[in-house]
Design an enzyme around this catalytic site. Structure first.
Site, PDB file in Angstrom:
ATOM      1  N   SER A  34     -53.903 -24.398  64.242  1.00 18.79           N
ATOM      2  CA  SER A  34     -52.926 -23.357  64.563  1.00 18.79           C
ATOM      3  C   SER A  34     -53.459 -22.633  65.789  1.00 18.79           C
ATOM      4  O   SER A  34     -54.608 -22.167  65.801  1.00 18.79           O
ATOM      5  CB  SER A  34     -52.779 -22.397  63.386  1.00 18.79           C
ATOM      6  OG  SER A  34     -51.756 -21.471  63.652  1.00 18.79           O
ATOM      7  N   GLU A  35     -52.643 -22.529  66.823  1.00 19.12           N
ATOM      8  CA  GLU A  35     -53.187 -22.125  68.123  1.00 19.12           C
ATOM      9  C   GLU A  35     -53.668 -20.685  68.167  1.00 19.12           C
ATOM     10  O   GLU A  35     -54.357 -20.288  69.101  1.00 19.12           O
ATOM     11  CB  GLU A  35     -52.185 -22.400  69.255  1.00 19.12           C
ATOM     12  CG  GLU A  35     -50.876 -21.677  69.153  1.00 19.12           C
ATOM     13  CD  GLU A  35     -49.803 -22.521  68.478  1.00 19.12           C
ATOM     14  OE1 GLU A  35     -50.147 -23.338  67.597  1.00 19.12           O
ATOM     15  OE2 GLU A  35     -48.621 -22.343  68.821  1.00 19.12           O
TER      16      GLU A  35
END
Lengths: 226, 222, 226, 222
Positions: free
Chosen positions: C48-49
């Site tokens: 998840s960035e």
């Protein structure tokens, strides 16, 4: 004339200028000795470029950790509130201008603030850059500890460096065995001189514009054992 | 199922070939992958490029590597040994048998970080005004002259950590991370020697380097 | 003709191509649903960035942590072996080419691999770039989930994107409600089509060079509740 | 003695003036310094530049900030709100009262990291081939076209962490670090709201951001 300062005394003098709450990187050699002499009531965070902010004392025998070393590869401890990180993060901290002071050794300092400390120009010996260029460029203030003269009496405070530069125009202050000098506006400004050394003699041993601060006073260090 | 733990050093080093560029972690004794370094001679490799902060550490671990002229190019920041006499590496350099690229430590670290981070190049003020940037591309930003530095990547990274799990997650003890952490991100094949393989997955707060950057882990006792 | 795939079925189909041991970033919307449908025996690390490698399931009620969220701002958990880091490190991971696959939504995909997914060209609505350009550029493979056609029947698989690009030439595979298509050498290559949809009709609903793989087969997804 | 803990929010925000550039951490609800953001209106500041990943978070925390036109420039990556109707910010943007610079999230993060790390500029491949790089300086490295991006710094950074000690060391819970960690390094004055002040120094393994990057810490209960 009082004897020139010993290595320990030069380091002691440099340490007196480390402010409470400052973040400081100490180079190899004489600079790293300064950590022994900062007034004890001051909280100083010593940075080690291999990845420590908050280097503590050398460990007691039996408590050494070979995986916890400083930039001189000495086994160390961490002080309270210390942090540990990798080299890229460490040099981001240095280059980003977050350290208050770096104290470095040097071969030469010029009156314009240039410093040379990485290439001894010794035949058949390669260069040793390490982190000095990053430190000299990145720290908010650059202080130098070095003997005032070379072994054969040559000047190390010079008009222009003859050794390859580490960084141009960055030195703020120099601690030698004879004097404490600021570097400002293309001149050395003597702030303290060892008792009994004449201004003429200091000038003779300095190659570069030298003036004396109005409040130039005696440079006195306590006796310190090596 | 993910399992990056390999049986032994031979399996860890499989596929590392002559001509490879090899990043090696370590600062002082912390994080030096000594067992992996020694394998470079055993495996009869040559024409290697070594990318390491202090090249003399290699000489200390495995002097035969230079004595047998297995290295053709070195990128480093610290060169001189503490001894009066030149090391094996220094002798080869003096004789012109190995080429040397020497860089400030921060630039060295940042180039490796860039290599792992997909940053092709960057401008840094470090070393500007020194002989190191002679002939280099300079450019001013906000009144500060900077030098252009490109990313550094490698075929292989060798590092040492205290602990790993089967996902390749690494826990660094003390100052073990140093250059190795960035090197792991910048190499196609990252091989790690560890003191301990954790049977349980490392808890997130102990993961100093995520396993995505690690291809092989091998337990080595000192 | 079988009904076009639902959102869940498209996500399911995309999930079947996620290999054991892969590192995967799932975009907002349909892509993030894929995490529900990957075969359970595969170990997949979802990135998840905002700073997670190893996103776990949505927490049980009462176990939510508002400070642990994914890129869709949903409260999540961590899977075993997960790591957490800051955004600069997270995008270093993305841009450095370390993720195996990103699955993104899109407005359009062109036959040359161009993808457009960030600017809806809606009057008086600003752009929403987020991390899509970094993901599309940085991931080793880019998979797209989107409906085959717009609401008014226009093509989304096109010869050339008319929406602003997210990244040029990066898409490898597209999952639509009608077909699974690879994008290669300037053509769409249909690999799977829903049963009963003719090749002619798929061609009619696609604007861009379309060929059919020799082993092109039925696209069959299980019934899935939304 | 070092003590970066301040008494209250007023003391924390002292010296933040109109015209300041302000970085604000947070992603989703994690790490949003909501109490500090609300103070920006209380203090009657205007002509602010806000540097924040998702500008709509500011609108959610303190809609009056845009309603009162206190912000003149925004650097962000995400713009649209989830609602059909435009937010206060969007209305001002439509009316041309606030200028907007919009960037890919990774480029945004890297520019801030560069600002804190003394890297003047860098070349990244992200966004090349898109309208975002129109008119921008491009350059090819190893066959890959990249765009030049410069470092981003600010007068002030506002962030939120779970825990701090008197040295300013921060412990981030969950995904709280996000953009705030880099922002702290890139701002002249970093102000942190925390859930908890630790009486004891944080142990090194809990220090996610060293106190050198933090000037003030204030405890704020949600």
């Amino acid at each position: 004339m009082t004897a020139p300062l010993s290595r320990e005394q030069m380091a002691w003098r440099a340490a007196q200028d480390l402010a409470d709450g400052s973040y400081v990187n100490l180079g190899l050699g004489m600079p790293v000795l300064a950590a022994n002499y900062a007034p004890g009531e001051r909280e100083i965070f010593y940075h080690s470029e291999n990845g420590i902010l908050g280097v503590g004392p050398i460990p007691e025998p039996g408590y050494e950790d070979p995986e916890l070393v400083d930039a001189g590869s000495r086994m160390v401890t961490l002080r309270q509130g210390a942090a540990v990180f990798d080299s890229a993060a460490s040099f981001a901290m240095i280059r980003g201008g977050h350290l208050d002071i770096t104290i470095l050794g040097a071969y030469q300092v010029a009156a314009n603030g240039d410093v040379a400390n990485w290439d001894p120009l010794t035949p058949n010996k390669g260069p040793l850059i390490g982190g000095a260029m990053d430190l000299a460029k990145g720290a908010k203030a650059v202080h130098i500890i070095m003997r005032h003269n070379t072994k054969d009496g040559g000047a190390r405070l010079v008009t222009a460096c003859t050794y390859p530069l580490t960084a141009p125009g960055k030195v703020n202050r120099v601690y030698t065995d004879l004097a404490v000098l600021d570097v400002d506006a293309g001149r050395f400004i003597a702030r303290e001189i060892i008792p009994g050394l004449s201004r003429d003699e200091l000038e003779a041993r300095t190659d570069g514009p030298l003036i004396f601060a109005d409040d130039c006073c005696d440079l006195i260090a306590p006796e310190l054992s090596p | 199922m993910i399992n990056k733990v390999v049986r032994d050093i031979a399996q860890a080093m499989a596929g590392v070939t002559s001509g490879a560029s090899i990043m090696i972690g370590g600062f002082g004794n912390a994080g030096i992958p000594a067992a992996l370094i020694r394998t470079l001679s055993d495996n009869d490799l040559d024409n290697l490029t070594l990318i390491i902060n202090a090249i003399r550490r290699v000489d200390e671990c495995e002097p035969v590597l230079f004595a047998e002229q297995r290295v053709s190019h070195v990128i480093s920041t610290s060169f001189r040994g503490p001894d009066a006499l030149p090391s094996n590496f220094e002798r080869q350099w003096i004789e012109g048998r190995v080429s040397l690229e020497i860089q400030p430590q921060g630039t060295f670290a940042e180039r490796i970080r860039a290599g792992g981070a997909g940053i092709a190049a960057f401008y840094t003020p470090t070393a500007v005004g020194t002989p190191l940037v002679e002939g280099r591309e300079l450019r001013e930003f906000d009144g500060e002259t900077c030098v252009l530095e490109t990313a550094l990547t490698a075929d292989v990274a060798l590092l040492r950590a205290q602990k790993a799990d089967r996902f390749g997650n690494l826990f660094f003890q003390g100052t073990q991370a140093n250059f190795g952490a960035a090197m792991a991100t910048a190499a196609a094949l990252t091989i790690v020697e560890v003191e301990e393989i954790s049977d349980e997955p490392l808890p997130p707060e102990q993961v100093h380097l995520p396993g995505i950057y690690v291809q092989r882990v091998v337990q080595v006792s000192r």
